[in-house]
Design an enzyme around this catalytic site. Sequence first.
Site, PDB file in Angstrom:
ATOM      1  N   HIS B  65       0.828  -1.214   0.000  1.00  0.00           N
ATOM      2  CA  HIS B  65       0.000   0.000   0.000  1.00  0.00           C
ATOM      3  C   HIS B  65       0.861   1.262   0.000  1.00  0.00           C
ATOM      4  O   HIS B  65       1.253   1.778   1.038  1.00  0.00           O
ATOM      5  CB  HIS B  65      -0.894  -0.009   1.250  1.00  0.00           C
ATOM      6  CG  HIS B  65      -2.095   0.847   1.116  1.00  0.00           C
ATOM      7  ND1 HIS B  65      -3.373   0.391   1.347  1.00  0.00           N
ATOM      8  CD2 HIS B  65      -2.234   2.145   0.761  1.00  0.00           C
ATOM      9  CE1 HIS B  65      -4.234   1.376   1.139  1.00  0.00           C
ATOM     10  NE2 HIS B  65      -3.563   2.453   0.793  1.00  0.00           N
ATOM     11  N   HIS B  67       1.427   5.166  -1.925  1.00  0.00           N
ATOM     12  CA  HIS B  67       0.987   6.243  -2.813  1.00  0.00           C
ATOM     13  C   HIS B  67       2.223   6.952  -3.355  1.00  0.00           C
ATOM     14  O   HIS B  67       2.917   7.639  -2.610  1.00  0.00           O
ATOM     15  CB  HIS B  67       0.085   7.228  -2.063  1.00  0.00           C
ATOM     16  CG  HIS B  67      -1.177   6.608  -1.560  1.00  0.00           C
ATOM     17  ND1 HIS B  67      -2.312   6.495  -2.334  1.00  0.00           N
ATOM     18  CD2 HIS B  67      -1.481   6.028  -0.370  1.00  0.00           C
ATOM     19  CE1 HIS B  67      -3.257   5.885  -1.636  1.00  0.00           C
ATOM     20  NE2 HIS B  67      -2.787   5.586  -0.437  1.00  0.00           N
ATOM     21  N   ARG B  69       2.130   9.094  -5.944  1.00  0.00           N
ATOM     22  CA  ARG B  69       1.697  10.452  -6.334  1.00  0.00           C
ATOM     23  C   ARG B  69       1.963  10.831  -7.796  1.00  0.00           C
ATOM     24  O   ARG B  69       1.504  11.863  -8.239  1.00  0.00           O
ATOM     25  CB  ARG B  69       2.337  11.524  -5.440  1.00  0.00           C
ATOM     26  CG  ARG B  69       2.035  11.373  -3.954  1.00  0.00           C
ATOM     27  CD  ARG B  69       0.566  11.553  -3.657  1.00  0.00           C
ATOM     28  NE  ARG B  69       0.298  11.562  -2.212  1.00  0.00           N
ATOM     29  CZ  ARG B  69      -0.782  11.013  -1.651  1.00  0.00           C
ATOM     30  NH1 ARG B  69      -1.695  10.424  -2.400  1.00  0.00           N
ATOM     31  NH2 ARG B  69      -0.961  11.088  -0.350  1.00  0.00           N
ATOM     32  N   ASN B  99      -4.812   6.065  -7.032  1.00  0.00           N
ATOM     33  CA  ASN B  99      -5.497   7.367  -6.899  1.00  0.00           C
ATOM     34  C   ASN B  99      -4.558   8.531  -7.250  1.00  0.00           C
ATOM     35  O   ASN B  99      -4.379   9.478  -6.497  1.00  0.00           O
ATOM     36  CB  ASN B  99      -6.071   7.548  -5.492  1.00  0.00           C
ATOM     37  CG  ASN B  99      -5.017   7.581  -4.403  1.00  0.00           C
ATOM     38  OD1 ASN B  99      -3.932   7.024  -4.585  1.00  0.00           O
ATOM     39  ND2 ASN B  99      -5.308   8.227  -3.292  1.00  0.00           N
ATOM     40  N   ASP B 157      -8.866   2.880  -3.583  1.00  0.00           N
ATOM     41  CA  ASP B 157      -8.335   3.353  -2.302  1.00  0.00           C
ATOM     42  C   ASP B 157      -8.307   4.875  -2.209  1.00  0.00           C
ATOM     43  O   ASP B 157      -7.972   5.565  -3.164  1.00  0.00           O
ATOM     44  CB  ASP B 157      -6.921   2.827  -2.069  1.00  0.00           C
ATOM     45  CG  ASP B 157      -6.397   3.274  -0.713  1.00  0.00           C
ATOM     46  OD1 ASP B 157      -6.997   2.878   0.296  1.00  0.00           O
ATOM     47  OD2 ASP B 157      -5.431   4.047  -0.664  1.00  0.00           O
ATOM     48  N   HIS B 184     -11.007  -0.083   0.599  1.00  0.00           N
ATOM     49  CA  HIS B 184     -10.901   1.061   1.523  1.00  0.00           C
ATOM     50  C   HIS B 184     -12.261   1.150   2.206  1.00  0.00           C
ATOM     51  O   HIS B 184     -13.233   1.603   1.615  1.00  0.00           O
ATOM     52  CB  HIS B 184     -10.580   2.345   0.742  1.00  0.00           C
ATOM     53  CG  HIS B 184     -10.689   3.603   1.560  1.00  0.00           C
ATOM     54  ND1 HIS B 184      -9.596   4.343   1.939  1.00  0.00           N
ATOM     55  CD2 HIS B 184     -11.752   4.261   2.077  1.00  0.00           C
ATOM     56  CE1 HIS B 184      -9.984   5.392   2.655  1.00  0.00           C
ATOM     57  NE2 HIS B 184     -11.297   5.373   2.739  1.00  0.00           N
ATOM     58  N   ASP B 324       0.712   2.292   3.801  1.00  0.00           N
ATOM     59  CA  ASP B 324      -0.172   3.378   3.356  1.00  0.00           C
ATOM     60  C   ASP B 324       0.637   4.682   3.264  1.00  0.00           C
ATOM     61  O   ASP B 324       0.168   5.760   3.648  1.00  0.00           O
ATOM     62  CB  ASP B 324      -1.375   3.552   4.286  1.00  0.00           C
ATOM     63  CG  ASP B 324      -2.482   4.396   3.644  1.00  0.00           C
ATOM     64  OD1 ASP B 324      -2.334   4.792   2.470  1.00  0.00           O
ATOM     65  OD2 ASP B 324      -3.483   4.664   4.333  1.00  0.00           O
ATOM     66  N   HIS B 328       2.586  14.145   1.649  1.00  0.00           N
ATOM     67  CA  HIS B 328       1.902  15.441   1.508  1.00  0.00           C
ATOM     68  C   HIS B 328       2.883  16.556   1.829  1.00  0.00           C
ATOM     69  O   HIS B 328       3.752  16.395   2.684  1.00  0.00           O
ATOM     70  CB  HIS B 328       0.711  15.544   2.464  1.00  0.00           C
ATOM     71  CG  HIS B 328      -0.468  14.711   2.059  1.00  0.00           C
ATOM     72  ND1 HIS B 328      -1.179  14.924   0.916  1.00  0.00           N
ATOM     73  CD2 HIS B 328      -1.053  13.647   2.674  1.00  0.00           C
ATOM     74  CE1 HIS B 328      -2.162  14.034   0.828  1.00  0.00           C
ATOM     75  NE2 HIS B 328      -2.097  13.237   1.874  1.00  0.00           N
TER      76      HIS B 328
END
Lengths: 364, 450
Positions: B65, B67, B69, B99, B157, B184, B324, B328
């Site tokens: 899992h 991300h 980006r 995503n 997700d 999710h 996960d 950010h």
Amino acid sequence: MTPNPTASPAQAPAAAELLARAQSGFPRHLLDLETLGLAQIEALLALAATFKRERAEARAGGRAIPRERRELLAGRTVVTLFFEASTRTRSSFEMAARQLGAEVIALQKEGSSVSKGETLGDTAKNLEAVGADALVIRHPMSGAPHLIAREVSCSVINAGDGAHEHPTQALLDALSLRERLGDLRGRTIAIIGDIAHSRVARSNIHCLGRLGAHVRVGGPSTLLPVGIEKLGCSVHRKLDEAIDGADAVMCLRIQQERIGDARLPSTRDYARRWGFTQKHLDRLPAHAVVLHPGPVNRGVEITSEVLDGPRCLVMDQVDSGVAVRMAALALCLGEGERASQPPAKPAATRDAPLDEITLTEDLL
Amino acid sequence: MSRTYLAGGRVVDPASKLDGIRTVVLEGGKILEVREAAPSADERANHTVVDCGNLWVLPGLVDLHVHLREPGEEGKETIETGCRAAVQGGVTTLVAMPNTKPVCDSAAQVRLVQARAKAANLCRVLVAGAITRGSLGEALADHAELKDAGVVALTDDGRPVMSAGVMRRALEYARDLDLPIFVHAEELTLSAGGAMNEGPVATRLGLPGVPSAAEVVMVERDLLLAELAQARIHVCHVSAAGSVRALRQAKERGVRATGEAAPHHFTLTDEAVAGVAAPGYPGAPAGRVYDTCAKMNPPLRAEVDRQALLGALADGTLDAIATDHAPHGPLDKEVEFGCAANGVIGLETSLALSLALVRQGELSLSAAVERLCWGPARVLGLPFGTLAPGASADVIVVDPEASWRVDAAALASKSKNSPFLGWTLRGRVLRTYVEGQLKHEALGLSGTPS
């Protein structure tokens, strides 16, 4: 019952001395009451009581407000930065700042960092660079004043953040209550209504608890937040039970949004079960009083009969508000020796040692 | 052919039921053998030998899992920086969540990620495709096209598939392709407006809460639907005790279900939002009140939930530890708590936080390694996360005693939104091999080639 400490002006020490002693050890920021010690709360209330009395005397045509008071914050600049609509709190802070001779810059902004495209910290740093000595902030998001306080070196005063705290509201409630009821130790105060969304309720639970009162909260389960009892109050789901034998009842505003999010069927249905009426007031002890932080929905959380009656302190609360905010500004902006605000440890401050209490009684 | 001998370390490979002092031999990108004998003089003369005495040699981590980006939010992370963080953290295989902007719901999007990952040439990047077009929860994405492009799972997700009807059909369609659906689990009308776990801490801080029921309701729903469809289902970032119970019961009745937990959920509780230091970490500094690095979705839960996760990791109800990893930047995080973005980075702290559970007595070492390596590989049905002969030579060398401070400047991830900044952790990745190639080497530490 112990005699009312704040209502005995006779041999009050010189205000200058009171101020100097109170400033010593007062934190630069007033962010919340959860972490403010009893000694600081007492010092602020004592100073506020003096300011309130001076204002009352001046209004009655007696002694004018002393010049050193009117010049206490001369040359200092207070910026009120309100991200939410407010009538009472904002005008009260601005009046308080002016009464002490400070310059006031009043800013009303809508929306959060995200919608502005500038972080809140950057906004605050810019205002500090402009020359703010204190930022008085009202914000719809809990913790916004804490975020600002980490970014700036000027004073930050929380004028209400989300559903977190509204420290000066609870302090003004305490001032009005003490003037009416005397020492609050052992008194029972019931807070009724939308506890879940109320910063007034949270600050009052911390403040009244620290002053020794028993705090009850009451409302429908949809408006009672999980674990509120851990803040130091009892929880009640029937109005009669919540107010039984109370020395004061504080009704909170019911907002229309609570119907949209299915927390209430209607204000009418709320009023049926939770509206505070003359009938309820008549069942309380004769000395019991009623408070409301405003703005009031007449006929919903409280009837006009009670609101306009002699046992309702609403207008006195507003009067106390100016005095409390004068005291808050005077202390936060004072030149006294600083104590950094301790980290959140409510248990430690709640059981303040006795010498702290005697210190403040000595102050009075 | 040139070989690499990782000699004399403690080799832990739960898939082979192995835990002992061994020498791992890599050749041609594969594990050649794992043997007791040390390298001979001849082998030392002709091949690379890394002395791993007092070190651990483990399969590379498989992180289900992540991300990355890219495409769309390269300011937060790129495939290259994310992969660099992965190998620095000992992760040799990761699953990239779809995503991105745009959402990875077509073969073209999958190929873009694969091509950039190949160019980065750091770790193995597997791609998850979207369940629904644009992850809007309505029309199904072209699952067969995604499968042919190489996706290993389907997920929306970041968002739930709110329609039970759509979810049912997605599970049925994916079943025929033998693709697991990664769930999710969040009932949006229960979580609406929430910023942290519903409970006493949220009440004290005046923050709107998300009840754990918002997760559990959907975990229960989707397990029932997977049972109906006889499909493979994997529950992402399990945070609540109720979800653990649901997963355990579903597995007992034969549902083809798996689950993962994230290090932040098994390490921290919602008290972290109030700046309270974590339990079990005497060296952990207290955080800041309203710390947005303690904000993620699902939120940090109560201690009772954390305990349930530990129990489920120990007994295998939870198959995998997955980070996960959610980078950010300052504009998303250095703002009011209520409007801060959800998510924290995790690739570089996952191993050390998992090994902490071993030291705390919550997990055996082999269970911890299993949940980090072979467990997640089995969720995908892929032969990674093991040192069995013939397997891809994805191997890490770890100094289990090395203490290191989580320092923003030293993190390879482009974003620094970790709730563990300033923590001193034990267990450090010294070397990361992917398909036999050295992709990360910690400097100034033991384990240099002899």
